[in-house]
Design an enzyme around this catalytic site. Structure first.
Site, PDB file in Angstrom:
ATOM      1  CB  SER A 141      -4.832  -9.569  -4.983  1.00  0.00           C
ATOM      2  OG  SER A 141      -5.167 -10.318  -3.836  1.00  0.00           O
ATOM      3  CE1 TYR A 154      -5.239  -4.904  -2.177  1.00  0.00           C
ATOM      4  CE2 TYR A 154      -6.112  -7.134  -2.394  1.00  0.00           C
ATOM      5  CZ  TYR A 154      -5.032  -6.264  -2.381  1.00  0.00           C
ATOM      6  OH  TYR A 154      -3.752  -6.752  -2.566  1.00  0.00           O
TER       7      TYR A 154
HETATM    8  N1  CAA Z   1     -17.216 -13.989   6.136  1.00  0.00           N
HETATM    9  C1  CAA Z   1     -18.323 -13.676   6.827  1.00  0.00           C
HETATM   10  N2  CAA Z   1     -18.326 -13.253   8.088  1.00  0.00           N
HETATM   11  C2  CAA Z   1     -17.145 -13.090   8.663  1.00  0.00           C
HETATM   12  C3  CAA Z   1     -15.934 -13.368   7.989  1.00  0.00           C
HETATM   13  C4  CAA Z   1     -16.014 -13.849   6.688  1.00  0.00           C
HETATM   14  N3  CAA Z   1     -14.892 -14.188   6.001  1.00  0.00           N
HETATM   15  N4  CAA Z   1     -14.915 -13.112   8.832  1.00  0.00           N
HETATM   16  C5  CAA Z   1     -15.464 -12.702   9.982  1.00  0.00           C
HETATM   17  N5  CAA Z   1     -16.808 -12.698   9.886  1.00  0.00           N
HETATM   18  C6  CAA Z   1     -17.750 -12.347  10.948  1.00  0.00           C
HETATM   19  C7  CAA Z   1     -17.141 -12.771  12.278  1.00  0.00           C
HETATM   20  O1  CAA Z   1     -17.451 -14.140  12.535  1.00  0.00           O
HETATM   21  C8  CAA Z   1     -17.795 -11.841  13.242  1.00  0.00           C
HETATM   22  O2  CAA Z   1     -19.073 -12.278  13.526  1.00  0.00           O
HETATM   23  P1  CAA Z   1     -19.661 -12.107  15.015  1.00  0.00           P
HETATM   24  O3  CAA Z   1     -19.689 -10.621  15.265  1.00  0.00           O
HETATM   25  O4  CAA Z   1     -21.008 -12.734  14.918  1.00  0.00           O
HETATM   26  O5  CAA Z   1     -18.692 -12.814  15.917  1.00  0.00           O
HETATM   27  C9  CAA Z   1     -17.957 -10.531  12.455  1.00  0.00           C
HETATM   28  O6  CAA Z   1     -17.895 -10.932  11.061  1.00  0.00           O
HETATM   29  C10 CAA Z   1     -16.879  -9.545  12.783  1.00  0.00           C
HETATM   30  O7  CAA Z   1     -15.610 -10.126  12.435  1.00  0.00           O
HETATM   31  P2  CAA Z   1     -14.246  -9.375  12.707  1.00  0.00           P
HETATM   32  O8  CAA Z   1     -13.892  -9.441  14.162  1.00  0.00           O
HETATM   33  O9  CAA Z   1     -13.217  -9.924  11.815  1.00  0.00           O
HETATM   34  O10 CAA Z   1     -14.624  -7.873  12.309  1.00  0.00           O
HETATM   35  P3  CAA Z   1     -13.775  -6.603  12.337  1.00  0.00           P
HETATM   36  O11 CAA Z   1     -14.702  -5.488  12.025  1.00  0.00           O
HETATM   37  O12 CAA Z   1     -12.909  -6.519  13.550  1.00  0.00           O
HETATM   38  O13 CAA Z   1     -12.748  -6.820  11.106  1.00  0.00           O
HETATM   39  C11 CAA Z   1     -12.024  -7.035   8.860  1.00  0.00           C
HETATM   40  C12 CAA Z   1     -13.215  -6.806   9.780  1.00  0.00           C
HETATM   41  C13 CAA Z   1     -11.049  -5.838   8.996  1.00  0.00           C
HETATM   42  C14 CAA Z   1     -12.509  -7.129   7.440  1.00  0.00           C
HETATM   43  C15 CAA Z   1     -11.271  -8.304   9.311  1.00  0.00           C
HETATM   44  O14 CAA Z   1     -12.178  -9.376   9.300  1.00  0.00           O
HETATM   45  C16 CAA Z   1     -10.101  -8.671   8.449  1.00  0.00           C
HETATM   46  O15 CAA Z   1      -9.011  -8.083   8.549  1.00  0.00           O
HETATM   47  N6  CAA Z   1     -10.275  -9.704   7.617  1.00  0.00           N
HETATM   48  C17 CAA Z   1      -9.199 -10.154   6.706  1.00  0.00           C
HETATM   49  C18 CAA Z   1      -9.451  -9.620   5.331  1.00  0.00           C
HETATM   50  C19 CAA Z   1      -8.273  -9.991   4.460  1.00  0.00           C
HETATM   51  O16 CAA Z   1      -8.037 -11.159   4.167  1.00  0.00           O
HETATM   52  N7  CAA Z   1      -7.481  -9.007   4.038  1.00  0.00           N
HETATM   53  C20 CAA Z   1      -6.296  -9.251   3.256  1.00  0.00           C
HETATM   54  C21 CAA Z   1      -5.298  -8.126   3.510  1.00  0.00           C
HETATM   55  S1  CAA Z   1      -3.700  -8.475   2.768  1.00  0.00           S
HETATM   56  C22 CAA Z   1      -4.020  -8.308   1.139  1.00  0.00           C
HETATM   57  O17 CAA Z   1      -5.041  -7.820   0.711  1.00  0.00           O
HETATM   58  C23 CAA Z   1      -2.966  -8.810   0.190  1.00  0.00           C
HETATM   59  C24 CAA Z   1      -3.566  -9.696  -0.803  1.00  0.00           C
HETATM   60  O18 CAA Z   1      -3.828  -9.259  -1.919  1.00  0.00           O
HETATM   61  C25 CAA Z   1      -3.738 -11.112  -0.473  1.00  0.00           C
HETATM   62  P1  NAP Z   2       3.546  -2.670   0.770  1.00  0.00           P
HETATM   63  O1  NAP Z   2       4.807  -3.189   1.357  1.00  0.00           O
HETATM   64  O2  NAP Z   2       2.595  -1.908   1.614  1.00  0.00           O
HETATM   65  O3  NAP Z   2       3.933  -1.813  -0.521  1.00  0.00           O
HETATM   66  C1  NAP Z   2       3.020  -1.022  -1.218  1.00  0.00           C
HETATM   67  C2  NAP Z   2       3.770   0.127  -1.818  1.00  0.00           C
HETATM   68  O4  NAP Z   2       2.866   0.948  -2.603  1.00  0.00           O
HETATM   69  C3  NAP Z   2       4.401   1.035  -0.759  1.00  0.00           C
HETATM   70  O5  NAP Z   2       5.736   1.310  -1.115  1.00  0.00           O
HETATM   71  C4  NAP Z   2       3.534   2.284  -0.830  1.00  0.00           C
HETATM   72  O6  NAP Z   2       4.221   3.474  -0.507  1.00  0.00           O
HETATM   73  C5  NAP Z   2       3.158   2.301  -2.311  1.00  0.00           C
HETATM   74  N1  NAP Z   2       2.043   3.185  -2.533  1.00  0.00           N
HETATM   75  C6  NAP Z   2       0.833   3.186  -1.898  1.00  0.00           C
HETATM   76  N2  NAP Z   2       0.055   4.169  -2.359  1.00  0.00           N
HETATM   77  C7  NAP Z   2       0.773   4.828  -3.303  1.00  0.00           C
HETATM   78  C8  NAP Z   2       0.519   5.937  -4.125  1.00  0.00           C
HETATM   79  N3  NAP Z   2      -0.652   6.594  -4.100  1.00  0.00           N
HETATM   80  N4  NAP Z   2       1.495   6.360  -4.977  1.00  0.00           N
HETATM   81  C9  NAP Z   2       2.691   5.726  -5.016  1.00  0.00           C
HETATM   82  N5  NAP Z   2       2.991   4.654  -4.264  1.00  0.00           N
HETATM   83  C10 NAP Z   2       2.050   4.215  -3.405  1.00  0.00           C
HETATM   84  O7  NAP Z   2       2.678  -3.860   0.185  1.00  0.00           O
HETATM   85  P2  NAP Z   2       3.104  -5.088  -0.738  1.00  0.00           P
HETATM   86  O8  NAP Z   2       2.620  -6.298  -0.089  1.00  0.00           O
HETATM   87  O9  NAP Z   2       4.501  -4.992  -1.180  1.00  0.00           O
HETATM   88  O10 NAP Z   2       2.119  -4.810  -1.982  1.00  0.00           O
HETATM   89  C11 NAP Z   2       2.570  -4.532  -3.294  1.00  0.00           C
HETATM   90  C12 NAP Z   2       1.444  -4.843  -4.263  1.00  0.00           C
HETATM   91  O11 NAP Z   2       1.159  -6.220  -4.222  1.00  0.00           O
HETATM   92  C13 NAP Z   2       0.125  -4.126  -3.942  1.00  0.00           C
HETATM   93  O12 NAP Z   2      -0.508  -3.732  -5.138  1.00  0.00           O
HETATM   94  C14 NAP Z   2      -0.673  -5.219  -3.264  1.00  0.00           C
HETATM   95  O13 NAP Z   2      -2.048  -4.984  -3.369  1.00  0.00           O
HETATM   96  C15 NAP Z   2      -0.223  -6.417  -4.035  1.00  0.00           C
HETATM   97  N6  NAP Z   2      -0.410  -7.682  -3.382  1.00  0.00           N
HETATM   98  C16 NAP Z   2       0.163  -7.917  -2.176  1.00  0.00           C
HETATM   99  C17 NAP Z   2      -0.042  -9.157  -1.589  1.00  0.00           C
HETATM  100  C18 NAP Z   2       0.540  -9.506  -0.255  1.00  0.00           C
HETATM  101  O14 NAP Z   2       0.099 -10.508   0.305  1.00  0.00           O
HETATM  102  N7  NAP Z   2       1.494  -8.780   0.274  1.00  0.00           N
HETATM  103  C19 NAP Z   2      -0.809 -10.131  -2.231  1.00  0.00           C
HETATM  104  C20 NAP Z   2      -1.384  -9.833  -3.463  1.00  0.00           C
HETATM  105  C21 NAP Z   2      -1.157  -8.611  -4.034  1.00  0.00           C
HETATM  106  P3  NAP Z   2       4.059   4.054   1.005  1.00  0.00           P
HETATM  107  O15 NAP Z   2       4.610   2.987   1.901  1.00  0.00           O
HETATM  108  O16 NAP Z   2       4.870   5.306   0.962  1.00  0.00           O
HETATM  109  O17 NAP Z   2       2.601   4.296   1.172  1.00  0.00           O
END
Ligand code: CAA
Ligand code: NAP
Length: 247
Positions: A141, A154
């Site tokens: 990622s 992560y």
């Molecule tokens: N750096 C530092 N501080 C931050 C920040 C950051 N990037 N983002 C938010 N904060 C601060 C906020 O400003 C806030 O401060 P205040 O309380 O002073 O207002 C505080 O932290 C709380 O922020 P949140 O409301 O966001 O906190 P939360 O507990 O509700 O949520 C979290 C925390 C779940 C981590 C949420 O911020 C979140 O979902 N962030 C996104 C993380 C992300 O990008 N995940 C990717 C998922 S998809 C994926 O992983 C695929 C992939 O490979 C790309």
């Molecule tokens: P997704 O739709 O949630 O798919 C993830 C898949 O992994 C689901 O089918 C899930 O099955 C399976 N899985 C989870 N835990 C497992 C386990 N213990 N054993 C077997 N299978 C399991 O997410 P996605 O976006 O396609 O993600 C695929 C991959 O790409 C992940 O490794 C993710 O970290 C990576 N990735 C995603 C993004 C993005 O932006 N989407 C970006 C960078 C990297 P269940 O649904 O049954 O749990």
């Protein structure tokens, strides 16, 4: 012409489905691996058939569990033959700021996203090396490359995949087996849709191309990496992120 067999983990998720479809278009036998607790693998298969993808095999296994992953590989081999192409794609998120992160959220992400790569690759890679041909593709990622606040678990797992990829690539470099990683940016799947709306809108604003990636854009890269012509590429990290992070 040899018909290759590909095994894709997390195959019924967003990226996994697109990767399976890309491989099917390339003419490979495709084994779609899924978590045993997934409700309806048969429904996924029916959807694929309706979309014209008729020949997928399926195999069940929890990739975070060594024995379950080994049994899944055995099931895949018994249905479709030896595995030539492996995509380690299964993954989860448990996002939380580190100060509040539970040890269980750390463990779940490390075991599903990183230990899984050991569990699934080991039973497959040795046989690839013995046969003298193989392609291993690990889905990392952008957040493993650059780090992301809220994702210490992560980011650590996805960065670990990059080290694993380079080390195994070196071990297999003379055996006809390539090992590469893809580091996608934010792709429109349920993983990204699970981010809180306001945060997700902020993320898309920060992407220079102003859009999320499409799963098929990752499928196309897997298609290239598994091809004959990609045989000179190994140990690489392919960044595909709409300009979010350049390195
Ligand atoms: N750096 C530092 N501080 C931050 C920040 C950051 N990037 N983002 C938010 N904060 C601060 C906020 O400003 C806030 O401060 P205040 O309380 O002073 O207002 C505080 O932290 C709380 O922020 P949140 O409301 O966001 O906190 P939360 O507990 O509700 O949520 C979290 C925390 C779940 C981590 C949420 O911020 C979140 O979902 N962030 C996104 C993380 C992300 O990008 N995940 C990717 C998922 S998809 C994926 O992983 C695929 C992939 O490979 C790309
Ligand atoms: P997704 O739709 O949630 O798919 C993830 C898949 O992994 C689901 O089918 C899930 O099955 C399976 N899985 C989870 N835990 C497992 C386990 N213990 N054993 C077997 N299978 C399991 O997410 P996605 O976006 O396609 O993600 C695929 C991959 O790409 C992940 O490794 C993710 O970290 C990576 N990735 C995603 C993004 C993005 O932006 N989407 C970006 C960078 C990297 P269940 O649904 O049954 O749990």
């Amino acid at each position: 012409m040899t018909i290759r067999t590909a095994l894709v983990t997390g195959a019924m998720g967003g990226l996994g489905t697109a990767i399976c479809q890309a491989f099917a278009k390339d003419g490979y036998k495709v084994v779609a691996a899924y978590h045993p607790e997934l409700d309806k693998p048969q429904e996924w298969l029916a959807e694929m058939q309706a979309a014209g993808f008729k020949d997928f095999f399926i195999a069940a296994g929890d990739v975070s569990d060594f024995e379950s992953a080994k049994a899944m590989v055995a099931e895949a081999e018994s249905k479709a033959g030896e595995i030539d192409i492996l995509v380690n794609n299964a993954g989860i998120t448990r996002d939380r700021f580190f100060a509040k992160l539970d040890r269980s959220q750390w463990d779940a992400v490390l075991s599903t996203n990183l230990n899984s790569v050991f569990n699934v690759t080991q039973p497959v890679s040795t046989k690839m090396a013995a046969r003298g041909w193989g392609r291993i593709i690990n889905i990392s990622s952008v957040n493993g490359v650059r780090g992301q606040a809220g994702q210490t678990n992560y980011s650590a797992a996805k960065a670990g995949i990059l080290g694993f990829t380079k080390a195994l690539a070196q071990e297999l470099v003379t055996k006809g087996v390539t090992v590469n990683a893809i580091a996608p940016g934010y792709i429109a799947t349920k993983m990204v849709m699970a981010i809180r709306d306001d945060i997700r809108n902020g993320i898309v604003d920060g992407i220079p191309m102003k859009r999320f990636g499409k799963p098929e854009e990752i499928g196309a890269l897997c298609s290239y990496l598994s091809s004959e012509l990609a045989g000179y590429m190994t140990g690489a990290t392919l960044n595909i992120n709409g300009g979010l992070h350049m390195c």
